[in-house]
Design an enzyme around this catalytic site. Structure first.
Site, PDB file in Angstrom:
ATOM      1  N   ASN A 144       0.890  -0.909   0.092  1.00 37.42           N
ATOM      2  CA  ASN A 144       0.585   0.491   0.074  1.00 37.42           C
ATOM      3  C   ASN A 144       1.029   0.878  -0.001  1.00 37.42           C
ATOM      4  O   ASN A 144       0.531   2.326   0.402  1.00 37.42           O
ATOM      5  CB  ASN A 144      -1.342  -0.239   1.764  1.00 37.42           C
ATOM      6  CG  ASN A 144      -1.504   0.601   0.783  1.00 37.42           C
ATOM      7  OD1 ASN A 144      -2.219   2.273   1.769  1.00 37.42           O
ATOM      8  ND2 ASN A 144      -3.112   1.085   0.496  1.00 37.42           N
ATOM      9  N   ARG A 167      -0.956   4.981   1.539  1.00 41.71           N
ATOM     10  CA  ARG A 167      -1.972   4.944   0.349  1.00 41.71           C
ATOM     11  C   ARG A 167      -3.408   5.260   0.695  1.00 41.71           C
ATOM     12  O   ARG A 167      -4.576   6.093   0.756  1.00 41.71           O
ATOM     13  CB  ARG A 167      -1.817   4.211  -0.679  1.00 41.71           C
ATOM     14  CG  ARG A 167      -2.810   4.981  -2.212  1.00 41.71           C
ATOM     15  CD  ARG A 167      -2.493   4.358  -3.626  1.00 41.71           C
ATOM     16  NE  ARG A 167      -3.661   4.479  -4.123  1.00 41.71           N
ATOM     17  CZ  ARG A 167      -4.435   3.578  -4.769  1.00 41.71           C
ATOM     18  NH1 ARG A 167      -4.999   3.811  -4.119  1.00 41.71           N
ATOM     19  NH2 ARG A 167      -5.208   4.560  -5.941  1.00 41.71           N
ATOM     20  N   CYS A 168      -3.721   4.403   1.634  1.00 42.05           N
ATOM     21  CA  CYS A 168      -4.975   4.459   2.194  1.00 42.05           C
ATOM     22  C   CYS A 168      -5.186   5.314   3.860  1.00 42.05           C
ATOM     23  O   CYS A 168      -6.090   6.346   3.689  1.00 42.05           O
ATOM     24  CB  CYS A 168      -5.143   3.588   3.403  1.00 42.05           C
ATOM     25  SG  CYS A 168      -5.405   2.095   2.555  1.00 42.05           S
ATOM     26  N   MET A 169      -4.353   6.296   4.063  1.00 40.10           N
ATOM     27  CA  MET A 169      -4.400   7.780   4.630  1.00 40.10           C
ATOM     28  C   MET A 169      -4.644   8.814   4.006  1.00 40.10           C
ATOM     29  O   MET A 169      -4.144   9.804   4.610  1.00 40.10           O
ATOM     30  CB  MET A 169      -3.158   7.305   5.792  1.00 40.10           C
ATOM     31  CG  MET A 169      -3.016   6.238   6.672  1.00 40.10           C
ATOM     32  SD  MET A 169      -1.925   6.470   7.694  1.00 40.10           S
ATOM     33  CE  MET A 169      -0.357   6.068   7.476  1.00 40.10           C
TER      34      MET A 169
END
Length: 410
Positions: A354, A399-401
């Site tokens: 990620n 990436r999620c954050m």
């Protein structure tokens, strides 16, 4: 020179230099997770907020050091709540969605919230309203009060909000305000829609809405990858529906003349493969990091514009599909964990694939994923490492954050 008619939102790739991003700094909502409600709130573990905030500040500072402007979800929410009309409308809608089922109590909570300032309301809308935080006002109890008396919240906290990628995704000059697969995250997208509607930074009049949170079919940002200005990849996953992908594709084809294809990537419908970006991300013009074995478990479909729905064409394999749609003679799949099955599985739990590209060939990763980071460097990728021992407990990486708002065109 930029003019007032220039859209602020602009994401035409996964790897263009990151100019602006929306984050959410973890807050009190994370301290309201208890073992009893872990599953309901989509968590696997209890995080340590103090350390988590230190790590998140390190992440934000790493982005700033690379020239990126950081916008915070909670600050933009407080900004729009300074408008009395927006404040009343948003508070009213939030309470309607909370299913309090007691009209008198709902009215009392509404009055309680509207007496607070914009920063206080913003915090409650994110951190939730615990019953102990609400004054003990004398009122007639109804059946619902007795049935729900052990449940601690009138407004649930939003502990997943620091994963700003999922509620929204900028594609081109427009925004997807996504329809979440789980009700626990619905308020995140509802608030984002208000920010889009009322915060001047978004320049709504110049930025079309590609998808809305109130649509029937689920679509989440972790499944959306902007491969190039003409091709978008969307994972068909546990969290993103096939129909959501079709509807998004048609909206893009009709609203953005540069986007010609959407590549749907069907991945296994399991929590381990929650979103496409948990197993696959773009790190350079022709390089991608991937969890070993995923390539053989996906199916790929090309979507192009049709009259009422997209034309769907199966593609032979994942790597071949990427080469074809990107017009490249070859691409590299960089296996996380150095390709070692055990190491890859361990580091996959800590979101090794990620990665967040902040420029071509430059990515942000967690420092704990040592083997995966070393493998990226061997393939010529610059790795900017951040601490993430607590951040990772929510099952998400850099990436999620992050929700990129603007990237340089490549």
């Amino acid at each position: 020179m930029a003019t007032e008619r220039t859209p602020f939102l602009n994401v035409r790739s996964e790897i263009g230099r990151l100019k602006a991003v929306m984050l959410h700094r973890p807050g009190r909502e994370l301290e309201r997770i208890t073992p009893q409600y872990l599953h309901e709130l989509l968590f696997d573990d209890i995080p340590w907020l103090k350390k988590m905030r230190e790590e998140h500040d390190g992440f934000a500072n790493a982005l700033r050091m690379k020239g990126c402007t950081v916008y915070y979800y909670e600050e933009m929410l407080a900004d729009i709540l300074n408008d009395e009309h927006v404040k009343v409308q948003l508070v009213t809608e939030v309470l309607e969605k909370c299913n309090i089922a007691h009209p008198d109590l709902e009215g009392l909570i509404r009055d309680f919230l509207l007496q607070k300032n914009s920063q206080e309301i913003a915090e409650i809308l994110i951190a939730g309203l615990h019953k102990k935080d609400f004054p003990d006002i004398e009122r007639e109890k109804r059946l619902v009060d007795y049935i729900k008396e052990e449940y601690p919240f009138y407004i649930n906290p939003l502990p997943n909000l620091y994963f700003t990628r999922d509620p929204g995704a900028v594609i081109g000059n427009g925004l997807c305000v996504n329809a979440m697969n789980t009700h626990a995250r619905d308020r995140e997208t509802m608030i984002l829609k208000y920010i889009y509607d009322y915060h001047p930074t978004f320049r709504k009049d110049l930025s079309p809405l590609w998808y809305s949170y109130d649509r029937k079919y689920s679509l989440e940002g972790g499944d959306i990858l902007v491969l190039s200005e003409r091709v978008i990849a969307v994972g068909c996953s546990e969290r993103t529906s096939a129909r959501g992908i079709e509807d998004l594709a048609m909206n893009l084809f009709r609203g953005d003349e540069k986007i010609k294809e959407v590549i749907a990537v069907q991945i296994p419908f399991t929590r381990a493969y929650m979103h496409l970006d948990t197993v696959f991300t773009m790190v350079d013009y022709d390089k991608f990091t991937i969890y070993p074995g995923v390539e053989d478990k996906v199916r790929v479909f090309r979507l192009t514009e049709g009259k009422t729905c997209p034309k769907v064409t199966p593609m032979e394999n994942f790597q071949g599909a990427l080469k074809e749609v990107l017009g490249l003679p070859a691409i590299q799949f960089i296996q996380s964990g150095g390709g070692d099955e055990v190491t890859a599985a361990r580091e996959q739990w800590n979101d090794s694939t990620n990665t967040l590209a902040i420029a071509p060939g430059v990515v942000v990763t967690y420092n704990r994923n040592e083997a995966s980071n070393a493998t990226l460097r061997k393939h010529g990728i610059e790795v900017v490492e951040i601490e993430g021992s607590e951040l990772v407990r929510g099952r998400g990486g850099p990436r999620c954050m992050s929700m990129p708002l603007a990237r340089e065109t490549i």
